[in-house]
Write a protein that holds these residues in place. Structure first.
Motif, mmCIF file in Angstrom:
data_model
loop_
_atom_site.group_PDB
_atom_site.id
_atom_site.type_symbol
_atom_site.label_atom_id
_atom_site.label_comp_id
_atom_site.label_asym_id
_atom_site.label_seq_id
_atom_site.Cartn_x
_atom_site.Cartn_y
_atom_site.Cartn_z
ATOM 1 N N GLY A 71 -7.638 -0.406 -1.888
ATOM 2 C CA GLY A 71 -7.469 0.726 -0.978
ATOM 3 C C GLY A 71 -7.174 2.021 -1.700
ATOM 4 O O GLY A 71 -7.670 3.087 -1.327
ATOM 5 N N SER A 105 -4.670 -4.077 -1.739
ATOM 6 C CA SER A 105 -4.070 -2.749 -1.636
ATOM 7 C C SER A 105 -4.499 -1.845 -2.784
ATOM 8 O O SER A 105 -4.692 -0.640 -2.603
ATOM 9 C CB SER A 105 -2.539 -2.871 -1.604
ATOM 10 N N LYS A 110 -4.563 -1.743 3.764
ATOM 11 C CA LYS A 110 -5.607 -1.390 2.802
ATOM 12 C C LYS A 110 -6.827 -0.962 3.582
ATOM 13 O O LYS A 110 -6.869 -1.071 4.787
ATOM 14 C CB LYS A 110 -5.963 -2.568 1.893
ATOM 15 N N SER A 153 0.873 4.077 -2.886
ATOM 16 C CA SER A 153 0.600 5.488 -2.583
ATOM 17 C C SER A 153 1.715 6.372 -3.129
ATOM 18 O O SER A 153 1.484 7.532 -3.477
ATOM 19 C CB SER A 153 0.434 5.700 -1.076
ATOM 20 N N ALA A 188 -2.600 3.349 4.583
ATOM 21 C CA ALA A 188 -1.595 2.434 4.040
ATOM 22 C C ALA A 188 -0.893 1.676 5.155
ATOM 23 O O ALA A 188 -0.424 0.558 4.963
ATOM 24 C CB ALA A 188 -0.569 3.194 3.206
ATOM 25 N N SER A 221 0.831 -1.210 0.000
ATOM 26 C CA SER A 221 0.000 0.000 0.000
ATOM 27 C C SER A 221 0.860 1.253 0.000
ATOM 28 O O SER A 221 0.538 2.258 -0.648
ATOM 29 C CB SER A 221 -0.934 0.000 1.218
#
Length: 300
Positions: free
Chosen positions: A158, A155, A293, A105, A289, A101
């Motif tokens: 997410g 992830s 997620k 990001s 993160a 994650s």
């Protein structure tokens, strides 16, 4: 964190850790087809949480994609992986959602990381590689590769959540359950056999494990967890959720008689230390993160 809330989080992590072991027992030892078991689970989530389908979220198209990521695909890969991977190793490997994650990001949200989080990411992956690689046969555990793929897909879900207006935890689970069970039943029908017979024939222990996953994990576990997230920062909650893989390892050894190996202990220590470093360092673009997620309807 007040003691009462810590006990609540302790109970949530215990439930999540136990659920990994129970899921492994159902699909590996009992032999219930994994896609069918996932479909039953999401059907139960959808039925129990019907009242939370209202009000209808505005962006159902994005929510449907999210449901595929953190619902159908995530759990299909997870349960397929659990048919061959040991629960204790799977509990640790699942924590790769945290560094994945963080990497996503960076790629999609412009997050920057320092050397500490960079080191944490390397440690997290290195520990899992140590667990998954068998030097005796020079092979990699295929089951754990499925679980790594499950962590990656979750992830991505997410990241997609950042495009949606916020929804409550139980509302998210209700819609993910609704969107997930039909695709899973379809793929189970295409690729699995004797689903109903194996599930019914397994008897009340498997039915109870299903109910535990639905009520204990999805409703109590995630409901309580979202309540705690509203009261405390992610940076405080996330390191404490590392109790989950620890419980997964303990229950795997105690309930399934999984072996304690030096490779498992060392790999878990390396990987979880890396996850801890990532969890305590703030992520400005995507604070969740540090949890791997967005929490879905039955994450372990």
């Amino acid at each position: 964190m007040v003691f009462r809330d810590f006990i609540l989080l302790f109970a949530v992590c215990l439930v999540w850790g136990l659920n990994i072991v129970l899921s492994r027992w159902v699909v590996a030892d009992v032999g219930v087809p994994p896609l069918f078991f996932a479909a039953v689970r999401f059907t139960g989530v959808a039925l129990f949480l019907i009242p939370f389908l209202r009000p209808k979220p505005e962006d159902l198209k994005t929510l449907f994609l999210i449901a595929l990521m953190i619902g159908s695909l995530n759990f299909a890969l997870l349960f397929i992986g659990l048919t061959t991977a040991e629960a204790s190793a799977a509990a640790v490997t699942g924590q790769l959602g945290v560094p994945i994650s963080t990497l996503l990001s960076m790629a999609f949200l412009g997050e920057t990381i320092g050397w500490r989080r960079g080191l944490g990411i390397m440690l997290a992956f290195a520990g899992v590689v140590l667990i998954a690689f068998d030097p005796g046969s020079f092979g990699i555990s295929v089951g754990l590769l499925y679980i790594v793929a499950s962590a990656f897909i979750g992830s991505v879900g997410g990241i997609l959540m950042k495009r949606m207006a916020p929804v409550t935890g139980l509302q998210l689970q209700a819609w993910v359950g609704l969107f997930s069970f039909l695709p899973l039943f379809l793929f189970s029908w295409l690729f699995e056999s004797n689903q109903i017979g194996s599930y019914i024939g397994a008897g009340w222990p498997v039915w109870l494990a299903s109910l535990f996953a639905i009520v204990g994990v999805s409703i109590f576990g995630h409901g309580a967890f979202y309540t705690l997230l509203k009261k405390y920062d992610v940076s405080m909650i996330s390191p404490l959720t590392l109790m989950t893989p620890i419980w997964g390892v303990i229950f795997g050894i105690v309930l399934l008689n999984e072996p304690i190996t030096a490779r498992l202990i060392l790999g878990a220590a390396i990987s979880l230390s890396g996850v801890f470093v990532i969890a305590v360092r703030p992520n400005r673009r995507m604070p969740e993160a540090a949890l791997g997620k967005k929490v879905g309807p039955g994450d372990s």
